[in-house]
Design a protein around this motif. Structure first.
Motif, PDB file in Angstrom:
ATOM      1  N   LEU A   1     -27.377 -22.134 -10.218  1.00  0.00           N
ATOM      2  CA  LEU A   1     -26.778 -23.426 -10.535  1.00  0.00           C
ATOM      3  C   LEU A   1     -25.974 -23.856  -9.322  1.00  0.00           C
ATOM      4  O   LEU A   1     -25.292 -23.023  -8.720  1.00  0.00           O
ATOM      5  CB  LEU A   1     -25.865 -23.293 -11.762  1.00  0.00           C
ATOM      6  N   PRO A   2     -26.027 -25.123  -8.917  1.00  0.00           N
ATOM      7  CA  PRO A   2     -25.288 -25.542  -7.719  1.00  0.00           C
ATOM      8  C   PRO A   2     -23.794 -25.244  -7.808  1.00  0.00           C
ATOM      9  O   PRO A   2     -23.173 -25.407  -8.865  1.00  0.00           O
ATOM     10  CB  PRO A   2     -25.544 -27.059  -7.670  1.00  0.00           C
ATOM     11  N   GLY A   3     -23.232 -24.800  -6.677  1.00  0.00           N
ATOM     12  CA  GLY A   3     -21.798 -24.554  -6.603  1.00  0.00           C
ATOM     13  C   GLY A   3     -21.013 -25.840  -6.393  1.00  0.00           C
ATOM     14  O   GLY A   3     -21.579 -26.928  -6.282  1.00  0.00           O
ATOM     15  N   GLU A   4     -19.704 -25.691  -6.290  1.00  0.00           N
ATOM     16  CA  GLU A   4     -18.836 -26.850  -6.191  1.00  0.00           C
ATOM     17  C   GLU A   4     -19.127 -27.693  -4.945  1.00  0.00           C
ATOM     18  O   GLU A   4     -19.158 -28.921  -5.004  1.00  0.00           O
ATOM     19  CB  GLU A   4     -17.371 -26.411  -6.182  1.00  0.00           C
ATOM     20  N   ALA A   5     -19.350 -27.046  -3.814  1.00  0.00           N
ATOM     21  CA  ALA A   5     -19.632 -27.794  -2.584  1.00  0.00           C
ATOM     22  C   ALA A   5     -20.935 -28.563  -2.703  1.00  0.00           C
ATOM     23  O   ALA A   5     -21.041 -29.720  -2.262  1.00  0.00           O
ATOM     24  CB  ALA A   5     -19.678 -26.846  -1.385  1.00  0.00           C
ATOM     25  N   SER A   6     -21.937 -27.952  -3.301  1.00  0.00           N
ATOM     26  CA  SER A   6     -23.224 -28.624  -3.475  1.00  0.00           C
ATOM     27  C   SER A   6     -23.111 -29.795  -4.437  1.00  0.00           C
ATOM     28  O   SER A   6     -23.674 -30.872  -4.197  1.00  0.00           O
ATOM     29  CB  SER A   6     -24.264 -27.630  -3.991  1.00  0.00           C
ATOM     30  N   LEU A   7     -22.384 -29.601  -5.533  1.00  0.00           N
ATOM     31  CA  LEU A   7     -22.211 -30.682  -6.490  1.00  0.00           C
ATOM     32  C   LEU A   7     -21.451 -31.846  -5.878  1.00  0.00           C
ATOM     33  O   LEU A   7     -21.770 -33.005  -6.120  1.00  0.00           O
ATOM     34  CB  LEU A   7     -21.483 -30.163  -7.732  1.00  0.00           C
ATOM     35  N   ALA A   8     -20.451 -31.541  -5.064  1.00  0.00           N
ATOM     36  CA  ALA A   8     -19.663 -32.603  -4.431  1.00  0.00           C
ATOM     37  C   ALA A   8     -20.511 -33.436  -3.480  1.00  0.00           C
ATOM     38  O   ALA A   8     -20.350 -34.656  -3.383  1.00  0.00           O
ATOM     39  CB  ALA A   8     -18.477 -31.993  -3.685  1.00  0.00           C
ATOM     40  N   GLN A   9     -21.434 -32.779  -2.775  1.00  0.00           N
ATOM     41  CA  GLN A   9     -22.268 -33.482  -1.800  1.00  0.00           C
ATOM     42  C   GLN A   9     -23.636 -33.875  -2.353  1.00  0.00           C
ATOM     43  O   GLN A   9     -24.404 -34.548  -1.675  1.00  0.00           O
ATOM     44  CB  GLN A   9     -22.450 -32.607  -0.557  1.00  0.00           C
ATOM     45  N   GLN A  10     -23.919 -33.443  -3.593  1.00  0.00           N
ATOM     46  CA  GLN A  10     -25.231 -33.699  -4.203  1.00  0.00           C
ATOM     47  C   GLN A  10     -26.362 -33.206  -3.310  1.00  0.00           C
ATOM     48  O   GLN A  10     -27.356 -33.877  -3.065  1.00  0.00           O
ATOM     49  CB  GLN A  10     -25.398 -35.184  -4.530  1.00  0.00           C
ATOM     50  N   GLN A  11     -26.196 -31.978  -2.814  1.00  0.00           N
ATOM     51  CA  GLN A  11     -27.183 -31.359  -1.939  1.00  0.00           C
ATOM     52  C   GLN A  11     -27.335 -29.879  -2.299  1.00  0.00           C
ATOM     53  O   GLN A  11     -26.333 -29.195  -2.560  1.00  0.00           O
ATOM     54  CB  GLN A  11     -26.766 -31.461  -0.468  1.00  0.00           C
ATOM     55  N   TYR A  12     -28.560 -29.408  -2.266  1.00  0.00           N
ATOM     56  CA  TYR A  12     -28.785 -27.984  -2.432  1.00  0.00           C
ATOM     57  C   TYR A  12     -28.113 -27.204  -1.304  1.00  0.00           C
ATOM     58  O   TYR A  12     -28.216 -27.565  -0.126  1.00  0.00           O
ATOM     59  CB  TYR A  12     -30.286 -27.678  -2.394  1.00  0.00           C
ATOM     60  N   TYR A  13     -27.426 -26.127  -1.666  1.00  0.00           N
ATOM     61  CA  TYR A  13     -26.875 -25.156  -0.712  1.00  0.00           C
ATOM     62  C   TYR A  13     -26.026 -25.826   0.367  1.00  0.00           C
ATOM     63  O   TYR A  13     -26.228 -25.620   1.564  1.00  0.00           O
ATOM     64  CB  TYR A  13     -28.006 -24.333  -0.098  1.00  0.00           C
ATOM     65  N   ALA A  14     -25.044 -26.610  -0.086  1.00  0.00           N
ATOM     66  CA  ALA A  14     -24.232 -27.390   0.846  1.00  0.00           C
ATOM     67  C   ALA A  14     -23.020 -26.633   1.389  1.00  0.00           C
ATOM     68  O   ALA A  14     -22.413 -27.079   2.364  1.00  0.00           O
ATOM     69  CB  ALA A  14     -23.752 -28.676   0.167  1.00  0.00           C
ATOM     70  N   HIS A  15     -22.649 -25.524   0.772  1.00  0.00           N
ATOM     71  CA  HIS A  15     -21.494 -24.771   1.284  1.00  0.00           C
ATOM     72  C   HIS A  15     -21.795 -24.308   2.705  1.00  0.00           C
ATOM     73  O   HIS A  15     -22.858 -23.733   2.970  1.00  0.00           O
ATOM     74  CB  HIS A  15     -21.213 -23.564   0.386  1.00  0.00           C
ATOM     75  N   PRO A  16     -20.891 -24.561   3.638  1.00  0.00           N
ATOM     76  CA  PRO A  16     -21.187 -24.227   5.047  1.00  0.00           C
ATOM     77  C   PRO A  16     -21.420 -22.743   5.303  1.00  0.00           C
ATOM     78  O   PRO A  16     -22.047 -22.386   6.301  1.00  0.00           O
ATOM     79  CB  PRO A  16     -19.947 -24.726   5.798  1.00  0.00           C
ATOM     80  N   GLN A  17     -20.921 -21.871   4.420  1.00  0.00           N
ATOM     81  CA  GLN A  17     -21.128 -20.437   4.605  1.00  0.00           C
ATOM     82  C   GLN A  17     -22.317 -19.898   3.807  1.00  0.00           C
ATOM     83  O   GLN A  17     -22.642 -18.713   3.917  1.00  0.00           O
ATOM     84  CB  GLN A  17     -19.857 -19.678   4.228  1.00  0.00           C
ATOM     85  N   ASN A  18     -22.951 -20.756   3.018  1.00  0.00           N
ATOM     86  CA  ASN A  18     -24.161 -20.313   2.333  1.00  0.00           C
ATOM     87  C   ASN A  18     -25.276 -20.194   3.368  1.00  0.00           C
ATOM     88  O   ASN A  18     -25.490 -21.101   4.178  1.00  0.00           O
ATOM     89  CB  ASN A  18     -24.560 -21.310   1.237  1.00  0.00           C
TER      90      ASN A  18
END
Length: 221
Positions: A77-94
């Motif tokens: 399930l998308p994480g908080e960073a992905s949900l905020a940006q509406q992008q798959y795997y958006a966390h910079p450390q992912n």
């Protein structure tokens, strides 16, 4: 205008099924004329989801697949960073985009998001998540509560060339296997170490497992 497949999300067409949008107000990406007629309040070129009043309720994105897809990578399930940006795997450390770059031998990390998706599709790789929606505080899979599963079986029937499924992390594997049950026998399955920064296995070790999926992308006679 040709009608795109109901379950296919490409860069110019986002088809959203109410089974995983639930009560969210969805404004899909469609032809501009059709969009103005059906969705007069649509804005811009991203999937717009009106947030729930319950800030622990999190929803997945539309699947990114097309008729060429041979390998489907499923997250949880998308994480908080992905949900905020509406992008798959958006966390910079992912590490997903770095791992995917190595897998297809094409650097995705320097591309904008839409081009990344186009490039994955061109290399016959699709994306989705096993959880349609769930309650979760933060981004950890261990905090997922009351999950509703995505209709993976329906999606798979729309992918005639699908050969393999990669589960990105233990939660995706557990829920995905439960959902697919005996249909798993029809595909090559890859149980991948999570690309999440919360899973602290070294990159080289993650990469060695992810690279085994290259065999699913090789043309076969």
């Amino acid at each position: 205008m040709a009608t795109p497949s109901r379950w296919v999300k490409t860069i110019t067409d986002t088809i959203v099924d109410r089974r995983y949008s639930r009560d969210a107000k969805i404004q899909p990406l469609v032809d501009n004329t059709l969009k103005r007629r059906l969705y007069p309040n649509a804005q811009g070129n991203i999937l717009q989801v009106t947030p729930s009043h319950d800030n622990t309720l999190k929803r997945c994105f539309a699947p990114v697949v097309d008729q060429r897809t041979r390998l489907l990578i499923l997250g949880s399930l998308p994480g908080e960073a992905s949900l905020a940006q509406q992008q798959y795997y958006a966390h910079p450390q992912n590490q997903f985009w770095k791992l995917a770059s190595d897998l297809i031998q094409h650097d995705l990390t320097k591309l904008n998001y839409e081009v990344r998706l186009q490039t994955l599709l061109r290399h016959q790789i699709g994306l989705w998540d096993v959880v349609a929606q769930a309650h979760r505080r933060g981004s950890l899979d261990s905090q997922i509560r009351q999950p509703d599963q995505n209709d993976l079986l329906h999606l798979l029937t729309s992918l005639p060339h699908l050969r393999a499924i990669g589960f990105n992390g233990a939660t995706a594997s557990k829920i995905g296997l439960k959902t697919l049950q005996n249909k798993c026998e029809n595909y090559e399955l890859y149980h991948l170490p999570s690309s999440s920064p919360a899973y602290t296995l070294g990159y080289a070790q993650k990469r060695s497992v992810w690279m085994t999926m290259q065999s699913a992308l090789v043309e076969r006679s």
